[in-house]
Design a protein around this motif. Structure first.
Motif, mmCIF file in Angstrom:
data_model
loop_
_atom_site.group_PDB
_atom_site.id
_atom_site.type_symbol
_atom_site.label_atom_id
_atom_site.label_comp_id
_atom_site.label_asym_id
_atom_site.label_seq_id
_atom_site.Cartn_x
_atom_site.Cartn_y
_atom_site.Cartn_z
ATOM 1 N N ARG A 193 0.847 -1.186 0.000
ATOM 2 C CA ARG A 193 0.000 0.000 0.000
ATOM 3 C C ARG A 193 0.892 1.248 0.000
ATOM 4 O O ARG A 193 1.635 1.477 0.943
ATOM 5 N N PRO A 216 -3.573 8.306 4.008
ATOM 6 C CA PRO A 216 -2.217 7.990 4.473
ATOM 7 C C PRO A 216 -2.192 7.041 5.661
ATOM 8 O O PRO A 216 -1.183 6.353 5.874
ATOM 9 N N ALA A 246 -1.440 3.526 4.542
ATOM 10 C CA ALA A 246 -0.220 3.292 3.762
ATOM 11 C C ALA A 246 0.804 2.463 4.526
ATOM 12 O O ALA A 246 0.963 2.585 5.740
ATOM 13 N N PHE A 251 5.399 5.630 2.005
ATOM 14 C CA PHE A 251 5.037 6.929 1.445
ATOM 15 C C PHE A 251 6.050 7.276 0.356
ATOM 16 O O PHE A 251 7.253 7.353 0.629
ATOM 17 N N TYR A 254 1.253 5.396 -0.480
ATOM 18 C CA TYR A 254 0.637 6.723 -0.507
ATOM 19 C C TYR A 254 1.563 7.653 -1.284
ATOM 20 O O TYR A 254 2.749 7.790 -0.966
ATOM 21 N N LYS A 281 -2.415 1.879 -4.590
ATOM 22 C CA LYS A 281 -2.287 3.300 -4.294
ATOM 23 C C LYS A 281 -3.429 3.701 -3.378
ATOM 24 O O LYS A 281 -4.601 3.550 -3.727
#
Length: 447
Positions: free
Chosen positions: A80, A148, A151, A154, A82, A144
């Motif tokens: 995942r 946040p 996530a 990052f 962000y 994506k």
């Protein structure tokens, strides 16, 4: 288009490997785990802060089966990511300044800006992949996220390598016009980190779960100590101290090859040159060996060594030279790596790597001993050593090297399986963290 696809594969594969590196980072370097005396591997699942809906890890630290998505195979966990929405100055603004410095005009619509081709383009292809609409991301192992809090990592899309070369040696503008468009890479580096350090999620882990591309050896040189906790995507560690970067947390990414791909088959009939090199003769630091090799090799029969800088004409000459040579010399540049290695690979010209210390991309997947010859610098500088060694190799051995090159160049070049196109998501689909590979066979690797 081939170069774009090639880099896209490289950079997308890099994203998956981030999962492994970040796991190590949290397991070994996170302050919350530094006192643990238990087995790192057995506790890998509990130390990762990743949130997968069905718990991607078992108690032993390995991915569980997910028969819905990967029938009969262990499903690689989906990462995942962000994507930070940085101020324009750090992304398209860099492209715009690069254009203005070469006579272009400011634009209102950033979509008309074209990222200029160069050898450190991973930053561009990662960015363009992550801004694709969800409809084009079906099957991607990278998720994506817009929240946040969801996530795992990052991504910071600063074009650090392009920023480094915005100002040309000779500016297109002069006087007041030049002053108006003057660009400072150093100022942009400082401004980027000032911006990051104000972000809540940077402060949460001091940047440890942030990914930053610094592929050019000089990229982010002014602020590297302020971002050294992050996962850095680099070409090598030549200009980075051990406390700034290492394989414990960072990733080696390939250069973009700059010459045309060889489209023929293996063979030596049309490769009349024994050893070929074309590039800058005089380099700094470890690259000083180039001049010494020139002195030793320039008068050897069957050897072509030429001084040449980056230009369209020289790239054509280098393509012709590599495509008609059995071996290609790969000495260090200013740092241990150089794009010439990847030019050699797509040319099926057996790389002769002269180095005492070099890190290569995807070493856990590609056995470089099967596609390249490694020579230490002391031996390489002995008069006659390189030429004698290469001439002693049989045609059968050269064909073995070429066959391995052709079968293992897929991370660096567009390739096809017999039944389906080898798309970027298929490359990531292999699940590098466990070596679970789909069924399309390429020599010793199964894609």
């Amino acid at each position: 288009m081939a170069r774009k696809t090639s880099l896209l594969k490289q950079t997308l594969a890099t994203i998956l490997i981030i999962l492994v590196v970040y796991a190590l980072l949290n397991t070994f370097l996170s302050p919350t785990n530094s006192s643990s005396s238990s087995s790192s591997l057995s506790k890998l699942g509990t130390t990762l802060p990743f949130r997968y809906p069905n718990s991607a890890f078992t108690e032993g630290g390995f991915p569980r089966e997910n028969s819905d998505d990967f029938p009969g195979k262990s499903a690689p966990p989906r990462l995942r990511v962000y994507l930070y929405e940085l101020p324009r100055r750090f992304t398209h603004g860099v492209i715009e300044h690069h254009s203005i410095a070469r006579g272009g005009q400011p634009v209102d619509d950033v979509s008309v800006l074209k990222y200029p081709g160069h050898q450190h383009m991973a930053e561009w292809y990662l960015f363009t992949d992550l801004i694709r609409p969800d409809s084009e991301r079906v099957g991607s192992p990278v998720i994506k996220v817009v929240d946040p809090d969801e996530a795992d990592v990052f991504y910071v899309p600063f074009f650090s390598s392009l920023s480094l070369i915005v100002n040309p040696v000779r500016a297109a503008a002069s006087g007041q016009e030049q002053a108006r468009v003057m660009y400072s890479d150093e100022e942009n580096q400082e401004a980027l980190v000032d911006w990051l350090e104000k972000q809540e999620y940077w402060k949460r882990n001091n940047g440890r779960d942030h990914v930053i591309v610094a592929q050019d050896p000089n990229a982010l040189y002014r602020v590297i100590d302020r971002v050294k906790n992050s996962v850095l995507l680099v070409s090598d560690f030549g200009r980075l101290r051990s406390d700034q970067a290492s394989l414990v947390k960072d990733l080696i990414v390939p250069y973009s090859h700059r010459i045309n791909t060889y489209t023929g088959d293996v063979g030596v009939e049309n490769r009349k040159t024994l050893l070929f090199f074309m590039g800058a003769r005089y380099r700094k630091e470890g690259g000083k060996i180039r001049d010494l090799l020139f002195q030793i090799l320039e008068n050897e029969e069957g050897v072509i060594v030429r001084h040449g800088t980056q230009s369209r004409e020289n790239r054509r000459a280098a393509s012709q030279g590599m495509h008609t040579s059995k071996f290609c010399l790969n000495p260090a540049g200013d740092t241990p790596s150089a794009c010439r290695l990847f030019d050699s690979i797509v040319s099926l010209c057996v790389p002769v790597i002269v180095s005492d210390s070099i890190e290569l991309p995807f070493e856990d997947v590609i056995d470089y001993r099967k596609i390249a010859i490694f020579v230490d610098t002391t031996s390489a500088l002995k008069p006659g050593f390189l030429v004698s060694m290469l001439r002693a190799l049989t045609t059968e051995r050269i064909l073995e090297y070429q066959t391995e090159l052709k079968e293992n160049k897929w991370p660096f070049e567009e390739a096809k399986c017999p039944s389906r196109e080898l798309k970027p998501e298929n490359i990531i689909e292999v699940g590098l963290i466990r070596g679970n590979l789909p069924t399309c066979a390429y020599g010793g690797l199964r894609l």
